[in-house]
Design a protein around this motif. Structure first.
Motif, PDB file in Angstrom:
ATOM      1  N   ARG A 177     -10.410  22.118 -24.041  1.00  0.00           N
ATOM      2  CA  ARG A 177     -11.487  22.256 -25.023  1.00  0.00           C
ATOM      3  C   ARG A 177     -12.748  21.523 -24.555  1.00  0.00           C
ATOM      4  NH1 ARG A 177     -11.106  23.542 -30.453  1.00  0.00           N
ATOM      5  NH2 ARG A 177      -8.829  23.358 -30.285  1.00  0.00           N
ATOM      6  N   ASN A 178     -12.541  20.309 -24.084  1.00  0.00           N
ATOM      7  CA  ASN A 178     -13.700  19.521 -23.633  1.00  0.00           C
ATOM      8  C   ASN A 178     -14.381  20.172 -22.431  1.00  0.00           C
ATOM      9  OD1 ASN A 178     -13.226  17.633 -25.633  1.00  0.00           O
ATOM     10  ND2 ASN A 178     -11.977  16.318 -24.319  1.00  0.00           N
ATOM     11  N   ASN A 179     -13.548  20.661 -21.485  1.00  0.00           N
ATOM     12  CA  ASN A 179     -14.122  21.307 -20.305  1.00  0.00           C
ATOM     13  C   ASN A 179     -14.953  22.538 -20.678  1.00  0.00           C
ATOM     14  OD1 ASN A 179     -13.327  19.636 -18.161  1.00  0.00           O
ATOM     15  ND2 ASN A 179     -11.272  20.529 -18.126  1.00  0.00           N
ATOM     16  N   LEU A 180     -14.404  23.343 -21.576  1.00  0.00           N
ATOM     17  CA  LEU A 180     -15.116  24.554 -21.976  1.00  0.00           C
ATOM     18  C   LEU A 180     -16.389  24.228 -22.752  1.00  0.00           C
ATOM     19  CD1 LEU A 180     -12.161  26.907 -23.020  1.00  0.00           C
ATOM     20  CD2 LEU A 180     -13.604  27.086 -20.993  1.00  0.00           C
ATOM     21  N   GLN A 181     -16.321  23.261 -23.636  1.00  0.00           N
ATOM     22  CA  GLN A 181     -17.490  22.934 -24.467  1.00  0.00           C
ATOM     23  C   GLN A 181     -18.616  22.313 -23.649  1.00  0.00           C
ATOM     24  OE1 GLN A 181     -15.477  22.332 -28.876  1.00  0.00           O
ATOM     25  NE2 GLN A 181     -15.882  20.529 -27.642  1.00  0.00           N
ATOM     26  N   ASN A 182     -18.296  21.771 -22.488  1.00  0.00           N
ATOM     27  CA  ASN A 182     -19.330  21.196 -21.624  1.00  0.00           C
ATOM     28  C   ASN A 182     -19.708  22.106 -20.458  1.00  0.00           C
ATOM     29  OD1 ASN A 182     -19.446  18.767 -23.124  1.00  0.00           O
ATOM     30  ND2 ASN A 182     -17.646  17.973 -22.018  1.00  0.00           N
ATOM     31  N   ARG A 224     -25.677  30.768 -10.622  1.00  0.00           N
ATOM     32  CA  ARG A 224     -24.443  30.123 -10.141  1.00  0.00           C
ATOM     33  C   ARG A 224     -24.227  28.791 -10.860  1.00  0.00           C
ATOM     34  NH1 ARG A 224     -21.973  31.846  -5.581  1.00  0.00           N
ATOM     35  NH2 ARG A 224     -22.985  33.499  -4.388  1.00  0.00           N
ATOM     36  N   ARG A 225     -22.984  28.506 -11.177  1.00  0.00           N
ATOM     37  CA  ARG A 225     -22.664  27.289 -11.898  1.00  0.00           C
ATOM     38  C   ARG A 225     -21.898  26.317 -10.996  1.00  0.00           C
ATOM     39  NH1 ARG A 225     -24.796  29.442 -15.537  1.00  0.00           N
ATOM     40  NH2 ARG A 225     -25.358  27.419 -16.312  1.00  0.00           N
ATOM     41  N   LYS A 226     -21.894  25.052 -11.372  1.00  0.00           N
ATOM     42  CA  LYS A 226     -21.106  24.043 -10.656  1.00  0.00           C
ATOM     43  C   LYS A 226     -19.621  24.329 -10.820  1.00  0.00           C
ATOM     44  CE  LYS A 226     -24.479  20.304 -11.163  1.00  0.00           C
ATOM     45  NZ  LYS A 226     -24.715  18.931 -11.696  1.00  0.00           N
ATOM     46  N   THR A 227     -18.860  23.995  -9.789  1.00  0.00           N
ATOM     47  CA  THR A 227     -17.415  24.227  -9.833  1.00  0.00           C
ATOM     48  C   THR A 227     -16.783  23.407 -10.947  1.00  0.00           C
ATOM     49  OG1 THR A 227     -17.413  24.587  -7.459  1.00  0.00           O
ATOM     50  CG2 THR A 227     -15.289  24.162  -8.501  1.00  0.00           C
ATOM     51  N   SER A 228     -15.968  24.071 -11.770  1.00  0.00           N
ATOM     52  CA  SER A 228     -15.278  23.388 -12.863  1.00  0.00           C
ATOM     53  C   SER A 228     -13.783  23.375 -12.570  1.00  0.00           C
ATOM     54  CB  SER A 228     -15.547  24.103 -14.191  1.00  0.00           C
ATOM     55  OG  SER A 228     -14.976  25.405 -14.168  1.00  0.00           O
ATOM     56  N   LYS A 229     -13.013  22.870 -13.495  1.00  0.00           N
ATOM     57  CA  LYS A 229     -11.565  22.804 -13.337  1.00  0.00           C
ATOM     58  C   LYS A 229     -10.970  24.192 -13.192  1.00  0.00           C
ATOM     59  CE  LYS A 229      -7.449  20.826 -15.495  1.00  0.00           C
ATOM     60  NZ  LYS A 229      -6.931  20.062 -16.650  1.00  0.00           N
ATOM     61  N   PHE A 230     -11.603  25.185 -13.856  1.00  0.00           N
ATOM     62  CA  PHE A 230     -11.123  26.558 -13.791  1.00  0.00           C
ATOM     63  C   PHE A 230     -11.893  27.307 -12.701  1.00  0.00           C
ATOM     64  CE2 PHE A 230     -10.017  25.259 -18.051  1.00  0.00           C
ATOM     65  CZ  PHE A 230      -8.754  25.782 -18.225  1.00  0.00           C
ATOM     66  N   LYS A 231     -11.146  27.995 -11.843  1.00  0.00           N
ATOM     67  CA  LYS A 231     -11.755  28.823 -10.812  1.00  0.00           C
ATOM     68  C   LYS A 231     -11.674  30.278 -11.259  1.00  0.00           C
ATOM     69  CE  LYS A 231     -11.320  30.174  -5.967  1.00  0.00           C
ATOM     70  NZ  LYS A 231     -10.530  30.026  -4.725  1.00  0.00           N
ATOM     71  N   LEU A 232     -12.810  30.942 -11.261  1.00  0.00           N
ATOM     72  CA  LEU A 232     -12.876  32.327 -11.729  1.00  0.00           C
ATOM     73  C   LEU A 232     -12.809  33.269 -10.529  1.00  0.00           C
ATOM     74  CD1 LEU A 232     -13.181  33.835 -14.442  1.00  0.00           C
ATOM     75  CD2 LEU A 232     -15.624  34.022 -13.957  1.00  0.00           C
ATOM     76  N   ASP A 233     -11.696  33.912 -10.375  1.00  0.00           N
ATOM     77  CA  ASP A 233     -11.507  34.902  -9.309  1.00  0.00           C
ATOM     78  C   ASP A 233     -10.810  36.116  -9.922  1.00  0.00           C
ATOM     79  OD1 ASP A 233     -11.465  36.186  -6.924  1.00  0.00           O
ATOM     80  OD2 ASP A 233      -9.845  34.985  -6.052  1.00  0.00           O
ATOM     81  N   LEU A 234     -11.593  36.860 -10.716  1.00  0.00           N
ATOM     82  CA  LEU A 234     -11.030  37.918 -11.551  1.00  0.00           C
ATOM     83  C   LEU A 234     -10.558  39.102 -10.729  1.00  0.00           C
ATOM     84  CD1 LEU A 234     -13.571  38.027 -14.535  1.00  0.00           C
ATOM     85  CD2 LEU A 234     -11.272  37.035 -14.506  1.00  0.00           C
ATOM     86  N   ASP A 235      -9.461  39.678 -11.168  1.00  0.00           N
ATOM     87  CA  ASP A 235      -8.979  40.951 -10.640  1.00  0.00           C
ATOM     88  C   ASP A 235      -9.085  42.036 -11.706  1.00  0.00           C
ATOM     89  OD1 ASP A 235      -7.731  42.596  -8.606  1.00  0.00           O
ATOM     90  OD2 ASP A 235      -6.005  42.622  -9.952  1.00  0.00           O
ATOM     91  N   THR A 236      -8.924  41.649 -12.966  1.00  0.00           N
ATOM     92  CA  THR A 236      -9.078  42.591 -14.085  1.00  0.00           C
ATOM     93  C   THR A 236      -9.839  41.913 -15.208  1.00  0.00           C
ATOM     94  OG1 THR A 236      -6.991  41.940 -15.138  1.00  0.00           O
ATOM     95  CG2 THR A 236      -6.905  43.763 -13.544  1.00  0.00           C
ATOM     96  N   MET A 237     -10.533  42.736 -15.999  1.00  0.00           N
ATOM     97  CA  MET A 237     -11.277  42.227 -17.147  1.00  0.00           C
ATOM     98  C   MET A 237     -11.258  43.284 -18.229  1.00  0.00           C
ATOM     99  SD  MET A 237     -15.202  40.823 -17.341  1.00  0.00           S
ATOM    100  CE  MET A 237     -15.888  40.247 -18.888  1.00  0.00           C
ATOM    101  N   THR A 238     -11.063  42.848 -19.460  1.00  0.00           N
ATOM    102  CA  THR A 238     -10.958  43.770 -20.584  1.00  0.00           C
ATOM    103  C   THR A 238     -11.773  43.254 -21.753  1.00  0.00           C
ATOM    104  OG1 THR A 238      -8.716  44.394 -19.920  1.00  0.00           O
ATOM    105  CG2 THR A 238      -9.381  44.948 -22.155  1.00  0.00           C
ATOM    106  N   LEU A 239     -12.527  44.177 -22.383  1.00  0.00           N
ATOM    107  CA  LEU A 239     -13.246  43.866 -23.623  1.00  0.00           C
ATOM    108  C   LEU A 239     -12.825  44.876 -24.670  1.00  0.00           C
ATOM    109  CD1 LEU A 239     -15.163  42.519 -21.398  1.00  0.00           C
ATOM    110  CD2 LEU A 239     -17.005  42.861 -23.057  1.00  0.00           C
TER     111      LEU A 239
END
Length: 724
Positions: free
Chosen positions: A41-46, A137-152
């Protein structure tokens, strides 16, 4: 050990599978043991602190196990920069993690799914979008985004455009992206609502991604809408695109746009070999547009080539446009070519100036040829109001032409126009187009074709320097015109006609048979050339004043002549009756009288009876003109008469009562000479009117005695020395 033993391979496979499952189990155990929802939660909110946006998570953050480990986040909200105003609200976020990195403690998101997203997009007055900061571009966070699929799913977007003041929104949007790490596929669908118009959109596009650039190999997009005026509307797009999310630039190749409508049935295509675009402008060095529209019996065809096109917040512009427009209905066709720079300010204010325009009109009404015009001027208008204004001047088949016109509406247009033509000679377009073959106007039996009136809706003013049809000529025509499919009216009509003037009105009514209504006042007009060119009748001369109230119906000019009905009153001054010299005949009596007693006299072109004034009123009924009040005055003779002119058969049956002036012909002693005029109008014959001499006598014997007595009386009266 036997390496080809089946048992050995089976054991190896089982042990390997057990080892893999064990590793996955250990990874899951470590993931759950190390999972800290508050830390997430803290990581996402910041995560968006550098943009001054606030990220708020109002729901739970829960780990997921199957089909792969991940996180479920409920109630995520993102604010506008430096404001508490909401930019985006997401009902639920699902983020799936890659297995192998997870074993090494790395959180690599490979699948992202957003449900029930609400987003408010704004295009500011400077042209920038309110989400541009999120694309950096954003600074590297704890989560690495390397998407293969995305759904909305269940996505709703609102777009407020502060440049043009429009508000649009996307409803029930859905997006599926697969294979982002190799050859990806995109599928999108939803409904766009703008100005109470609903458009259903579907997009399919295979693409590849490299760093910040996305390359779409074959875009396939379709938008479907429905309107009262156009029925179902389908807009399609194909081509290759490249999108760079780092520079926010886009380019395209071989772009094809198509537009199809059902009411009326229409199709249009635009081809753009190259396209460059940014958030503020789209440009292309060239574009080709073609299309067609079929409406009722009318067909429209158009094509254009545009150079150096730019689309930006101010509108659409092209340095040069070469266009062709063709309109046809039945056998009637107009073909126009134009050249002009294009300006479409605010995407609805059209201007083509300077405009060079050539036009060709071809119609069965003009079987020998076509009208050709070469014009220059300007075209402007407001497409939002369905209004166009045209101002041009130039040549119409060698004659000067100037026109201004305003069109209201496109499918069923209404026009207000002012047209000025120097000279219009219709003979050059008719079958008998040689001057020596031109016939009297009302001798022409060619059937009318009035289907060209089907789409008329014009009000305006008309001015023609000279009009020729058959042998008929008229100059200085001015009139107020009102044209509809059922009628054409010329009011306040004025013209110079055969050295005189006319004023009045003409109306053409398109009934089962065409009907013409004519109301005219004539001043100082030379009657002989008029009657010759209209009816091939040349037996009367003089300057004419009078009025005409006539109507007729029929499918040709000859048919109109045969149904002419109404009233005509005329007074001629300083004229003559040609074909007979009554004065000479009276001077030569009794010899002439004896000749007329035995023969009929054919009209002679070189003979005429002059007069100071002649007046007559005619009543016409189905092409037959009857008159009983003819009065001819001269210094030598006075003539009264009556009878009929049958225009349908071109024959005359007329009686003249000739009385000599006693002071000029003392030997005649004031006798009356009754004459009968019969035969063809253009070649009449003259004879004594024996019926007038025996009027009141019943028996044949009485008639012979009365005739002998009358002739003897008139002859002996004028013989020298006959008086006792």
């Amino acid at each position: 050990m036997k390496w080809n033993s089946g048992r050995l391979w089976l054991k190896t496979a089982v042990y390997s599978l057990v080892a893999l499952v064990s590793l996955l189990a250990i990874g899951l155990i470590l993931f759950f043991l190390r999972f800290d929802s508050q830390s997430v939660r803290n990581n996402l909110q910041n995560s968006l602190a550098d943009t001054q946006r606030t990220v708020t998570i109002n729901g739970k953050i829960s780990p997921m196990l199957f089909p792969s480990p991940g996180l479920a986040i409920g109630g995520l909200e993102v604010s506008e920069p430096g404001s508490k105003a909401s930019f985006a609200r997401i009902g639920e976020v699902e983020a799936r993690l890659a297995w192998l990195p997870l074993l090494f403690g790395e959180l690599e998101i490979t699948h992202l799914s957003l449900h029930d997203t609400r987003m408010d997009l704004v295009r500011n007055s400077d042209g920038n979008m309110n989400f541009a900061d999120l694309l950096r571009r954003r600074k590297t966070s704890k989560f690495k985004l390397d998407l293969d699929t995305m759904t909305l799913r269940g996505t709703s977007l609102s777009l407020s455009d502060r440049v043009n003041g429009r508000l649009s929104r996307l409803e029930e949007g859905s997006l599926d992206i697969e294979g982002l790490k190799s050859d990806a596929r995109l599928s999108f669908g939803g409904r766009i609502v703008s100005d109470n118009h609903v458009v259903s959109v579907a997009v399919k596009a295979p693409f590849t991604r490299q760093d910040d650039q996305v390359s779409i190999d074959q875009l396939d997009a379709l938008a479907i809408s429905s309107t009262d005026k156009l029925g179902e509307v389908r807009l399609g797009a194909e081509g290759r695109l490249k999108l760079n999310f780092g520079t926010l630039l886009a380019s395209g190749e071989d772009i094809k746009l198509t537009l199809d409508t059902s009411l009326p049935k229409g199709h249009a295509e635009a081809r753009l070999p190259q396209v460059s675009a940014s958030l503020s402008e789209l440009s292309t060095p060239a574009a080709a547009i073609t299309g067609s529209v079929n409406y009722a019996r009318t067909q429209y065809r158009f094509s254009s080539q545009l150079a150096e096109i730019k689309l930006n917040r101010e509108g659409a512009f092209a340095d040069q446009m070469l266009g062709n427009f063709a309109w046809s209905v039945g056998g009637h066709a107009i073909n126009m070519n134009l050249r002009a720079p294009l300006s479409l300010a605010a995407y609805h204010q059209l201007r083509l100036e300077p405009l060079v325009l050539t036009a060709h009109l071809k119609t069965p009404v003009l079987p020998r040829g076509q009208l050709q015009a070469s014009l220059q001027g300007a075209l402007d208008g407001d497409l939002a109001e369905s209004r166009l204004n045209l101002r041009v001047a130039g040549q119409l088949d060698g004659a000067a032409l100037a026109a201004t016109a305003t069109q209201y509406g496109f499918l069923q247009p209404r026009h207000e126009a002012t047209l000025t033509v120097g000279k219009l000679d219709l003979n050059r377009y008719l079958p008998d187009n040689q001057a020596e073959k031109a016939v009297a106007l009302f001798q022409n039996g060619t059937p009318f074709r009035l289907d060209w009136m089907d789409f008329l809706n014009v009000d305006g003013k008309l001015s023609v320097g000279e009009l020729a049809m058959g042998r008929f000529r008229i100059k200085g025509i001015t009139a107020d015109i009102k044209a509809r499919p059922e009628s054409i009216s010329l009011d306040q009509l004025g013209a110079e006609i055969y050295d005189g003037k006319l004023k009045g009105s003409v109306k053409l009514l398109r009934d089962k048979e065409p009907r013409v209504e004519l109301s005219q006042q004539l001043i100082g007009m030379q009657i002989k050339p008029l009657m010759l060119d209209l009816f091939d009748f040349n037996r009367v001369e003089g300057a004419s004043n009078g009025w005409v109230q006539l109507n007729a119906h029929g499918n040709s000019l000859a048919a109109l002549r045969n149904t002419l009905s109404g009233k005509v009153a005329v007074r001629l001054e300083k004229g003559a009756l040609t074909g007979i010299d009554l004065v000479s005949a009276l001077r030569d009596l009794p010899g002439e009288l004896k000749d007329w007693n035995n023969n009929t006299m054919v009209a002679q072109a070189d003979q005429k009876t002059t007069f100071s004034a002649l007046s007559a009123g005619f009543e016409l009924d189905n092409g037959i003109a009857r008159n009983q009040d003819l009065n001819l005055e001269s210094s030598l003779v006075n003539v009264k008469g009556g009878g009929k002119f049958d225009l349908t058969q071109s024959i005359v049956d007329y009686t003249l009562n000739v009385r000599a002036n006693p002071q000029a012909f003392k030997q005649l002693n004031g006798i009356n000479v009754p004459l009968k005029i019969t035969g063809q109008i253009n070649k009449p014959t003259y004879s004594l009117d024996f019926n007038a001499m025996v009027k009141g006598k019943k028996t044949e014997s009485e008639k012979q005695q009365a005739l002998k007595k009358e002739l003897t009386k008139q002859i002996t009266t004028i013989l020298p020395g006959s008086k006792k």
